[in-house]
Design a protein around this motif. Structure first.
Motif, PDB file in Angstrom:
ATOM      1  N   SER A   1      -1.356  -1.764   9.558  1.00 41.75           N
ATOM      2  CA  SER A   1      -1.329  -1.414   8.082  1.00 41.75           C
ATOM      3  C   SER A   1      -0.976   0.253   7.966  1.00 41.75           C
ATOM      4  CB  SER A   1      -2.231  -2.172   7.729  1.00 41.75           C
ATOM      5  OG  SER A   1      -3.341  -2.897   7.631  1.00 41.75           O
ATOM      6  N   VAL A   2      -1.118   0.704   8.480  1.00 40.97           N
ATOM      7  CA  VAL A   2      -1.111   2.505   8.733  1.00 40.97           C
ATOM      8  C   VAL A   2       0.128   2.290   9.042  1.00 40.97           C
ATOM      9  CG1 VAL A   2      -1.796   4.424   9.904  1.00 40.97           C
ATOM     10  CG2 VAL A   2      -3.574   3.136   9.245  1.00 40.97           C
ATOM     11  N   TYR A   3       0.225   2.154   9.671  1.00 36.43           N
ATOM     12  CA  TYR A   3       2.178   2.087   9.595  1.00 36.43           C
ATOM     13  C   TYR A   3       3.176   1.762   8.938  1.00 36.43           C
ATOM     14  CZ  TYR A   3       6.766   1.926  12.255  1.00 36.43           C
ATOM     15  OH  TYR A   3       8.577   2.054  12.223  1.00 36.43           O
ATOM     16  N   VAL A   4       2.948   0.259   8.124  1.00 35.07           N
ATOM     17  CA  VAL A   4       3.464   0.133   7.197  1.00 35.07           C
ATOM     18  C   VAL A   4       3.121   1.556   6.036  1.00 35.07           C
ATOM     19  CG1 VAL A   4       3.798  -1.830   5.763  1.00 35.07           C
ATOM     20  CG2 VAL A   4       3.657  -2.384   7.814  1.00 35.07           C
ATOM     21  N   LEU A   5       2.376   1.369   5.469  1.00 32.51           N
ATOM     22  CA  LEU A   5       1.990   1.905   4.797  1.00 32.51           C
ATOM     23  C   LEU A   5       2.509   3.851   4.799  1.00 32.51           C
ATOM     24  CD1 LEU A   5      -2.006   1.055   3.150  1.00 32.51           C
ATOM     25  CD2 LEU A   5       0.451   0.627   2.755  1.00 32.51           C
ATOM     26  N   LYS A   6       2.440   4.657   5.584  1.00 28.12           N
ATOM     27  CA  LYS A   6       3.230   5.290   5.860  1.00 28.12           C
ATOM     28  C   LYS A   6       4.479   5.204   6.073  1.00 28.12           C
ATOM     29  CE  LYS A   6      -0.292   7.404   9.209  1.00 28.12           C
ATOM     30  NZ  LYS A   6      -0.456   8.634   8.419  1.00 28.12           N
TER      31      LYS A   6
ATOM     32  N   PRO B   1      -1.972   6.704   4.848  1.00 31.87           N
ATOM     33  CA  PRO B   1      -3.162   6.727   4.980  1.00 31.87           C
ATOM     34  C   PRO B   1      -3.082   7.663   6.323  1.00 31.87           C
ATOM     35  CG  PRO B   1      -3.484   4.713   5.071  1.00 31.87           C
ATOM     36  CD  PRO B   1      -1.644   5.300   5.278  1.00 31.87           C
ATOM     37  N   SER B   2      -4.939   7.973   6.500  1.00 32.85           N
ATOM     38  CA  SER B   2      -5.463   8.821   7.209  1.00 32.85           C
ATOM     39  C   SER B   2      -5.624   7.960   8.820  1.00 32.85           C
ATOM     40  CB  SER B   2      -6.496   9.656   7.137  1.00 32.85           C
ATOM     41  OG  SER B   2      -6.861  10.346   8.760  1.00 32.85           O
ATOM     42  N   GLY B   3      -4.376   7.651  10.049  1.00 33.67           N
ATOM     43  CA  GLY B   3      -4.835   7.532  10.780  1.00 33.67           C
ATOM     44  C   GLY B   3      -6.224   7.121  11.142  1.00 33.67           C
TER      45      GLY B   3
ATOM     46  N   PHE C   1      -9.935   7.962   2.005  1.00 32.39           N
ATOM     47  CA  PHE C   1      -9.863   7.453   1.205  1.00 32.39           C
ATOM     48  C   PHE C   1      -9.298   5.485   1.351  1.00 32.39           C
ATOM     49  CE2 PHE C   1     -12.771   8.246  -2.686  1.00 32.39           C
ATOM     50  CZ  PHE C   1     -13.618   9.231  -1.706  1.00 32.39           C
ATOM     51  N   MET C   2      -8.417   5.879   2.054  1.00 35.06           N
ATOM     52  CA  MET C   2      -7.320   4.411   2.251  1.00 35.06           C
ATOM     53  C   MET C   2      -7.272   5.066   3.139  1.00 35.06           C
ATOM     54  SD  MET C   2      -5.053   2.888   0.736  1.00 35.06           S
ATOM     55  CE  MET C   2      -4.696   1.048   0.279  1.00 35.06           C
ATOM     56  N   GLY C   3      -7.630   5.302   4.576  1.00 38.64           N
ATOM     57  CA  GLY C   3      -7.972   5.116   6.085  1.00 38.64           C
ATOM     58  C   GLY C   3      -9.213   4.179   5.999  1.00 38.64           C
ATOM     59  N   ALA C   4     -10.013   5.481   5.490  1.00 38.59           N
ATOM     60  CA  ALA C   4     -11.232   4.591   5.552  1.00 38.59           C
ATOM     61  C   ALA C   4     -11.587   3.067   5.318  1.00 38.59           C
ATOM     62  CB  ALA C   4     -12.211   5.214   4.684  1.00 38.59           C
ATOM     63  N   GLY C   5     -11.084   2.447   4.277  1.00 39.52           N
ATOM     64  CA  GLY C   5     -10.908   1.315   3.443  1.00 39.52           C
ATOM     65  C   GLY C   5      -9.820   0.303   4.556  1.00 39.52           C
ATOM     66  N   ILE C   6      -8.934   0.801   5.156  1.00 41.07           N
ATOM     67  CA  ILE C   6      -8.314   0.049   6.084  1.00 41.07           C
ATOM     68  C   ILE C   6      -8.854  -0.235   7.026  1.00 41.07           C
ATOM     69  CG2 ILE C   6      -6.541   0.245   7.686  1.00 41.07           C
ATOM     70  CD1 ILE C   6      -4.505   1.466   5.452  1.00 41.07           C
ATOM     71  N   GLY C   7      -9.623   0.492   7.551  1.00 37.44           N
ATOM     72  CA  GLY C   7     -10.670   0.328   8.922  1.00 37.44           C
ATOM     73  C   GLY C   7     -11.248   0.057   8.827  1.00 37.44           C
ATOM     74  N   ILE C   8     -11.887  -0.550   7.577  1.00 35.60           N
ATOM     75  CA  ILE C   8     -13.700  -1.099   7.455  1.00 35.60           C
ATOM     76  C   ILE C   8     -13.129  -2.421   6.870  1.00 35.60           C
ATOM     77  CG2 ILE C   8     -15.662  -1.361   6.097  1.00 35.60           C
ATOM     78  CD1 ILE C   8     -15.668   0.817   4.864  1.00 35.60           C
ATOM     79  N   LEU C   9     -12.051  -2.598   6.700  1.00 33.22           N
ATOM     80  CA  LEU C   9     -11.852  -4.325   5.882  1.00 33.22           C
ATOM     81  C   LEU C   9     -11.018  -4.664   7.109  1.00 33.22           C
ATOM     82  CD1 LEU C   9     -10.844  -6.223   4.359  1.00 33.22           C
ATOM     83  CD2 LEU C   9      -8.570  -5.134   3.654  1.00 33.22           C
ATOM     84  N   THR C  10     -10.308  -4.306   8.066  1.00 33.06           N
ATOM     85  CA  THR C  10      -9.715  -5.054   9.166  1.00 33.06           C
ATOM     86  C   THR C  10     -10.284  -5.489  10.332  1.00 33.06           C
ATOM     87  OG1 THR C  10      -8.862  -2.588  10.150  1.00 33.06           O
ATOM     88  CG2 THR C  10      -7.254  -3.754   8.975  1.00 33.06           C
ATOM     89  N   THR C  11     -11.378  -4.068  10.112  1.00 35.89           N
ATOM     90  CA  THR C  11     -12.990  -4.584  11.466  1.00 35.89           C
ATOM     91  C   THR C  11     -13.960  -6.192  10.536  1.00 35.89           C
ATOM     92  OG1 THR C  11     -13.051  -2.509  11.882  1.00 35.89           O
ATOM     93  CG2 THR C  11     -14.566  -4.559  12.916  1.00 35.89           C
ATOM     94  N   LYS C  12     -13.944  -6.197   9.441  1.00 38.44           N
ATOM     95  CA  LYS C  12     -14.246  -7.312   8.897  1.00 38.44           C
ATOM     96  C   LYS C  12     -13.539  -8.645   9.368  1.00 38.44           C
ATOM     97  CE  LYS C  12     -17.265  -5.002   5.355  1.00 38.44           C
ATOM     98  NZ  LYS C  12     -18.206  -5.074   6.018  1.00 38.44           N
ATOM     99  N   ILE C  13     -12.094  -8.256   8.845  1.00 36.35           N
ATOM    100  CA  ILE C  13     -10.892  -9.467   9.801  1.00 36.35           C
ATOM    101  C   ILE C  13     -11.400  -9.707  10.359  1.00 36.35           C
ATOM    102  CG2 ILE C  13      -8.869 -10.156   9.466  1.00 36.35           C
ATOM    103  CD1 ILE C  13      -8.576  -8.555   6.663  1.00 36.35           C
ATOM    104  N   ALA C  14     -11.549  -9.004  11.147  1.00 32.72           N
ATOM    105  CA  ALA C  14     -11.224  -9.102  12.756  1.00 32.72           C
ATOM    106  C   ALA C  14     -12.317 -10.095  13.085  1.00 32.72           C
ATOM    107  CB  ALA C  14     -11.545  -8.044  13.754  1.00 32.72           C
ATOM    108  N   TYR C  15     -14.290  -9.488  12.485  1.00 32.16           N
ATOM    109  CA  TYR C  15     -14.838 -10.654  12.756  1.00 32.16           C
ATOM    110  C   TYR C  15     -14.836 -12.177  12.757  1.00 32.16           C
ATOM    111  CZ  TYR C  15     -18.159  -7.425  15.403  1.00 32.16           C
ATOM    112  OH  TYR C  15     -18.694  -6.547  16.587  1.00 32.16           O
TER     113      TYR C  15
END
Length: 253
Positions: free
Chosen positions: A125-130, A147-149, A199-213
């Motif tokens: 996600s970070v790579y594509v958005l950058k 976003p911030s990786g 802000f964007m990096g934080a959102g991605i980090g939280i969501l991708t971990t939730k998706i993994a679970y």
């Protein structure tokens, strides 16, 4: 640049959360313990995404980015590199706490599958958005600020720590999020990112971990059907001359 491309990508990413298949109590023993999907779990990532995307075009939010950067720039004596290490601290803490004998939600194999899935989704996600956004960093060093990786990595780990240990001691998770927040702050402080990037990096980090679970238990039981267990593990930092990180070696049997 219009944010249409970013909105489309995030729509696809968020859409994964709508494809969750409920895992009932009939799952075999040893499958990862999943996080039950609830719509309200998307609220915080959605707010962070909205701010990050809006700041691409909003003159007001761009001004907020600039003013914060200027205020911090005036107080900076020298850069602090702690964020290069702090980004990994929440995730590594899960393994460290477990090694102390304090058991979390999942065993070593299962939580490693979850973390690996989270990092794969987050990194992609970070790579594509950058590459879509091409926003210049505050220090002018490159055009891959958004976003911030580092922040995405830190918050992915913080959510991982929260999910594994919130039922044992809520302070483990709170501490993880505090470290992740500090990581984001120092990315701004060091002139590497704007507030909206964080802000964007934080959102991605939280969501991708939730998706993994949400998805790993289903994939593990219905697709991979693995019965392997981890007999040993080793976690060690690495440095290749340009980048620093944390590596993990697993011995499966």
């Amino acid at each position: 640049m219009t944010p249409n491309g970013l909105v489309l990508f995030l729509f696809i990413l968020s859409g994964l959360s709508g494809q969750i298949i409920s895992i009932n109590d009939s799952l075999k023993i040893g499958c990862p313990q999943n996080l039950k999907f609830k719509t309200k779990q998307l609220i915080i990532p959605a707010i962070l995404f909205t701010y990050g995307i809006a700041a691409i075009e909003s003159d007001y939010l761009k001004l907020v980015n600039t003013e914060l950067r200027n205020e911090l720039k005036e107080s900076i004596d020298e850069k602090v590199t702690i964020d290069d290490f702090a980004q990994y601290a929440p995730a590594v803490s899960v393994y460290a706490i477990n090694n102390l004998g304090i058991k979390g939600k999942n065993n070593l194999r299962d939580r490693t599958l979850i973390l690996g899935t989270s990092y794969l989704l987050m990194g992609t996600s970070v790579y594509v958005l950058k590459n879509l956004s091409k926003i210049e960093r505050p220090d002018g060093s490159s055009k891959n600020s958004f976003p911030s990786g580092h922040t995405a990595t830190a918050f992915a780990g913080a959510e991982f720590l929260w999910q594994e240990y919130k039922d044992v001691n809520i302070w483990y998770g709170i501490t993880g999020y505090a470290v992740a927040t500090g990581t984001g702050f120092f990315r701004i402080y060091n002139g590497r990112h704007w507030l909206s990037d964080v802000f964007m990096g934080a959102g991605i980090g939280i969501l991708t971990t939730k998706i993994a679970y949400w998805i790993v238990p289903y994939l593990d039981h219905h697709i991979f059907k693995l019965n392997k267990s981890v007999s040993s593990t080793m976690i060690a930092p690495f440095y290749n001359g340009n980048q620093m990180g944390v590596g993990m070696i697993l011995n499966l049997k």
